[in-house]
Design a protein around this motif. Structure first.
Motif, PDB file in Angstrom:
ATOM      1  N   LEU A 122     -17.723  21.209  -5.269  1.00 25.43           N
ATOM      2  CA  LEU A 122     -18.235  21.947  -6.427  1.00 25.43           C
ATOM      3  C   LEU A 122     -18.763  23.334  -6.095  1.00 25.43           C
ATOM      4  O   LEU A 122     -18.545  24.285  -6.850  1.00 25.43           O
ATOM      5  N   ASP A 123     -19.449  23.469  -4.964  1.00 19.69           N
ATOM      6  CA  ASP A 123     -20.030  24.782  -4.653  1.00 19.69           C
ATOM      7  C   ASP A 123     -18.977  25.802  -4.230  1.00 19.69           C
ATOM      8  O   ASP A 123     -19.274  26.980  -4.079  1.00 19.69           O
ATOM      9  N   LYS A 124     -17.724  25.358  -4.072  1.00 20.69           N
ATOM     10  CA  LYS A 124     -16.646  26.269  -3.686  1.00 20.69           C
ATOM     11  C   LYS A 124     -15.807  26.731  -4.881  1.00 20.69           C
ATOM     12  O   LYS A 124     -14.933  27.581  -4.731  1.00 20.69           O
ATOM     13  N   ILE A 125     -16.070  26.180  -6.072  1.00 12.18           N
ATOM     14  CA  ILE A 125     -15.217  26.501  -7.221  1.00 12.18           C
ATOM     15  C   ILE A 125     -15.351  27.980  -7.594  1.00 12.18           C
ATOM     16  O   ILE A 125     -16.438  28.483  -7.846  1.00 12.18           O
ATOM     17  N   SER A 126     -14.209  28.649  -7.632  1.00  8.25           N
ATOM     18  CA  SER A 126     -14.146  30.029  -8.097  1.00  8.25           C
ATOM     19  C   SER A 126     -13.418  30.124  -9.437  1.00  8.25           C
ATOM     20  O   SER A 126     -13.679  31.034 -10.217  1.00  8.25           O
ATOM     21  N   TYR A 127     -12.526  29.165  -9.691  1.00  3.70           N
ATOM     22  CA  TYR A 127     -11.728  29.195 -10.918  1.00  3.70           C
ATOM     23  C   TYR A 127     -11.303  27.785 -11.292  1.00  3.70           C
ATOM     24  O   TYR A 127     -10.890  27.004 -10.429  1.00  3.70           O
ATOM     25  N   LEU A 171     -27.762  22.458 -18.387  1.00  5.70           N
ATOM     26  CA  LEU A 171     -27.653  21.075 -17.925  1.00  5.70           C
ATOM     27  C   LEU A 171     -27.076  21.017 -16.519  1.00  5.70           C
ATOM     28  O   LEU A 171     -27.594  20.293 -15.658  1.00  5.70           O
ATOM     29  N   ALA A 172     -25.999  21.781 -16.281  1.00 10.89           N
ATOM     30  CA  ALA A 172     -25.352  21.755 -14.968  1.00 10.89           C
ATOM     31  C   ALA A 172     -26.304  22.253 -13.875  1.00 10.89           C
ATOM     32  O   ALA A 172     -26.348  21.692 -12.775  1.00 10.89           O
ATOM     33  N   ALA A 173     -27.087  23.291 -14.188  1.00 12.47           N
ATOM     34  CA  ALA A 173     -28.043  23.828 -13.208  1.00 12.47           C
ATOM     35  C   ALA A 173     -29.088  22.783 -12.840  1.00 12.47           C
ATOM     36  O   ALA A 173     -29.527  22.692 -11.678  1.00 12.47           O
ATOM     37  N   SER A 174     -29.475  21.976 -13.820  1.00 14.64           N
ATOM     38  CA  SER A 174     -30.461  20.919 -13.545  1.00 14.64           C
ATOM     39  C   SER A 174     -29.904  19.851 -12.611  1.00 14.64           C
ATOM     40  O   SER A 174     -30.653  19.096 -11.993  1.00 14.64           O
ATOM     41  N   LYS A 175     -28.564  19.811 -12.498  1.00 11.22           N
ATOM     42  CA  LYS A 175     -27.903  18.857 -11.599  1.00 11.22           C
ATOM     43  C   LYS A 175     -27.490  19.512 -10.282  1.00 11.22           C
ATOM     44  O   LYS A 175     -26.803  18.902  -9.460  1.00 11.22           O
ATOM     45  N   GLY A 176     -27.862  20.782 -10.106  1.00  8.96           N
ATOM     46  CA  GLY A 176     -27.562  21.463  -8.857  1.00  8.96           C
ATOM     47  C   GLY A 176     -26.284  22.282  -8.857  1.00  8.96           C
ATOM     48  O   GLY A 176     -25.872  22.802  -7.812  1.00  8.96           O
ATOM     49  N   PHE A 177     -25.647  22.430 -10.015  1.00  7.75           N
ATOM     50  CA  PHE A 177     -24.420  23.228 -10.109  1.00  7.75           C
ATOM     51  C   PHE A 177     -24.794  24.583 -10.686  1.00  7.75           C
ATOM     52  O   PHE A 177     -25.163  24.702 -11.852  1.00  7.75           O
ATOM     53  N   ASN A 178     -24.700  25.631  -9.876  1.00  8.83           N
ATOM     54  CA  ASN A 178     -25.279  26.918 -10.265  1.00  8.83           C
ATOM     55  C   ASN A 178     -24.274  27.957 -10.755  1.00  8.83           C
ATOM     56  O   ASN A 178     -24.664  29.039 -11.190  1.00  8.83           O
ATOM     57  N   GLN A 179     -22.965  27.653 -10.671  1.00  6.09           N
ATOM     58  CA  GLN A 179     -21.993  28.594 -11.239  1.00  6.09           C
ATOM     59  C   GLN A 179     -22.104  28.607 -12.764  1.00  6.09           C
ATOM     60  O   GLN A 179     -22.401  27.598 -13.377  1.00  6.09           O
TER      61      GLN A 179
END
Length: 527
Positions: A152-157, A204-212
């Motif tokens: 997930l932290d590598k997603i660019s597109y 919501l995603a940021a609260s789960k650790g997904f910051n994109q």
């Protein structure tokens, strides 16, 4: 000779669609009718529990399909295909294709067929107050977040199959609005992803650790008719390794198979729709306004021009019907009768029109697989009757035709009866309508609305995509005007209005169908 000159001058238009089992290319000429075609059979595969196609499947399939088209052009017209006026690509919608900053695919392509996102689907539907089916791209992304997947932290597109192909051919990270509507909800006032829902998701995603941010990794949204870039040198070689296809060809926005189906059946205008009935069945109704509330049975997408569309999608349609027809064929063979399948289908389907309006009290379910409309994750095909039911061939066939549209009617009744959605005309296409006048009459009864069937509907989504490419080169008219005046003028097809006794009979059958779902549930439990 005129067609040959059109091809030589690069004035033909090309549409290519990646369907579930076939990649198809259609080249159309000055009158928007097909002049050549190509195809490639392919199948998804189950790898580590995921339904997928590899990138080699995608590009190898595209090259094979295009090579067949190229050969067809040469065989028919003696011309080497080197350029077209415009082209476009469509594909089965939804799914999950995620890439890193170096354009590497992070996990195998997860197609629409995967049902691994139930938790994400339910949570997002509640968050948005908008139905998010499991197959939608945002459900796949959020499920990956819930699962804590490493990529997930590598997603660019992130994009869809149609968007991926278009990106690699043009360098443009965009989608047509109809295809985009299968990734994330669309705001039909702004013709873009819904900003309020994006904000809710990002939080919501940021609260789960997904910051994109979703806007940073999602494609841009375009309307039919807008320019979506040009074929690059690298893109041309991806399609045609022989090097004959020229770069610089304009591309229209990539669309989903739902959108191209609407175009191919002239059902992009408000208060029109289409029903595609084959192995599965779905209805698309172009709405005057959005629904009053969220229904889990109804998907909200858009036309390629951005108008809101209510979609009812059912997993089961003709598979059980085909099995019964196969059984009658086996009986005919055993009796030494020389009857081909077309004659058997025609005989059995037409006999259904002689049955009692409600099917004589017989009940059938065509559930080869689960059916979310009625709450089933698995299915058991069955026929059930009371001792006093009128069990004869006409009623038996009528009920099996009714049940082929049973789950669809349950969903459509929400639109027609709960929401009072008005339909002026429905276009039917697919195998159910092959026997003239039968499937058409049954559908008219199910929706209590006129149904038209056009011969051109059989050309399918690749033709619809070619029409969208041609539309991009027009000016001064809307998509529905282009289809009405330039494509379907004088080709209304055969219209059939509902028969009142059929409508009453189908309504009576559907009440029994709903009550009998408990029997189907018990069959799933015990068989």
């Amino acid at each position: 000779m005129e067609t040959k000159k059109i091809i030589e001058d690069g004035r033909a238009f090309l549409g290519i669609e990646f369907g579930s089992t076939r990649i198809k290319a259609i080249l159309i000429g000055a009158d928007n009718e097909p002049i050549a075609q190509g195809g490639h059979e392919w199948e998804n595969r189950l790898v580590d529990g995921v339904w997928t196609y590899t990138l080699d499947d995608i590009w190898g399939g595209l090259r094979s399909c295009y090579a067949e088209l190229k050969k067809d052009v040469m065989d028919r017209y003696g011309v080497k295909l080197t350029k077209v006026g415009a082209m476009g690509f469509s594909a089965m919608m939804h799914g999950y294709l995620a890439f890193d900053a170096e354009d590497n695919l992070l996990v195998p392509f997860r197609t629409w067929r995967n049902t691994m996102t139930a938790e994400a689907s339910a949570e997002l539907t509640k968050l948005f107050g908008f139905n998010i089916p499991q197959r939608w791209s945002i459900a796949h992304l959020y499920q990956a977040i819930l699962n804590g997947e490493e990529h997930l932290d590598k997603i660019s597109y992130q994009t869809t199959l149609a968007g991926y192909v278009h990106w690699k051919l043009t360098g443009q990270k965009v989608l047509g609005i109809g295809e985009a509507a299968g990734m994330f909800p669309i705001d039909s006032k702004t013709f873009d992803f819904d900003e309020d829902m994006i904000a809710k998701f990002d939080e919501l995603a940021a609260s789960k650790g997904f910051n994109q941010k979703l806007r940073d990794i999602f494609p841009g949204v375009l309307l039919a008719g807008e320019s979506a870039g040009f074929l690059t040198e690298e893109g041309a070689k991806l399609i045609d390794p022989d090097g004959d296809l020229e770069a610089g060809i304009p591309l229209c926005p990539p669309e989903g198979d739902a959108g191209t189906g609407m175009v191919a059946t002239n059902s992009v205008k408000v208060r029109t729709g289409n029903v595609s009935a084959g192995t599965s069945v779905f209805a698309m109704i172009v709405m005057e306004d959005i629904l009053s509330k969220c229904y889990e049975e109804i998907d909200m997408v858009t036309t390629p021009a951005g108008m809101p569309v209510a979609m009812v999608h059912c997993n089961n349609c003709t598979s059980d019907l085909n099995a019964w027809v196969g059984l009658f064929k086996e009986f005919a063979d055993a009796m030494g009768m020389d009857a081909d399948m077309d004659k058997i289908y025609g005989t059995l389907y037409n006999r259904a029109l002689e049955g009692d309006a409600d099917g004589g009290g017989i009940l059938a379910y065509n559930y080869f697989s689960g059916e979310h409309i009625t709450g089933f994750s698995e299915g058991r095909p069955m026929v059930v009757r009371r001792p006093d039911s009128k069990f004869n061939l006409a009623n038996f066939m009528r009920v099996n035709l009714f049940t082929a549209l049973g789950a669809l009617k349950v969903g459509l009744d929400i639109l027609l009866k709960n929401e009072n959605v008005q339909i002026d005309k429905i276009y039917g296409h697919g195998g159910l309508f092959k026997t003239e006048g039968v499937g058409q009459r049954i559908l008219a009864a199910a929706i209590n609305s006129p149904v038209s069937v056009m011969a051109t509907a059989g050309e399918g989504g690749a033709w619809g995509m070619a029409l969208l490419a041609a539309f991009m080169m027009e000016s001064g008219m809307s998509l529905d005007e282009f289809l009405e005046n330039k494509v379907f003028k004088g080709a209304e097809g055969k219209e059939m209005s509902p028969v009142e006794s059929d409508v009453i009979g189908f309504d009576k059958f559907i009440e029994l169908y709903k009550k009998g779902l408990a029997i189907e549930a018990e069959a799933v439990k015990t068989m």
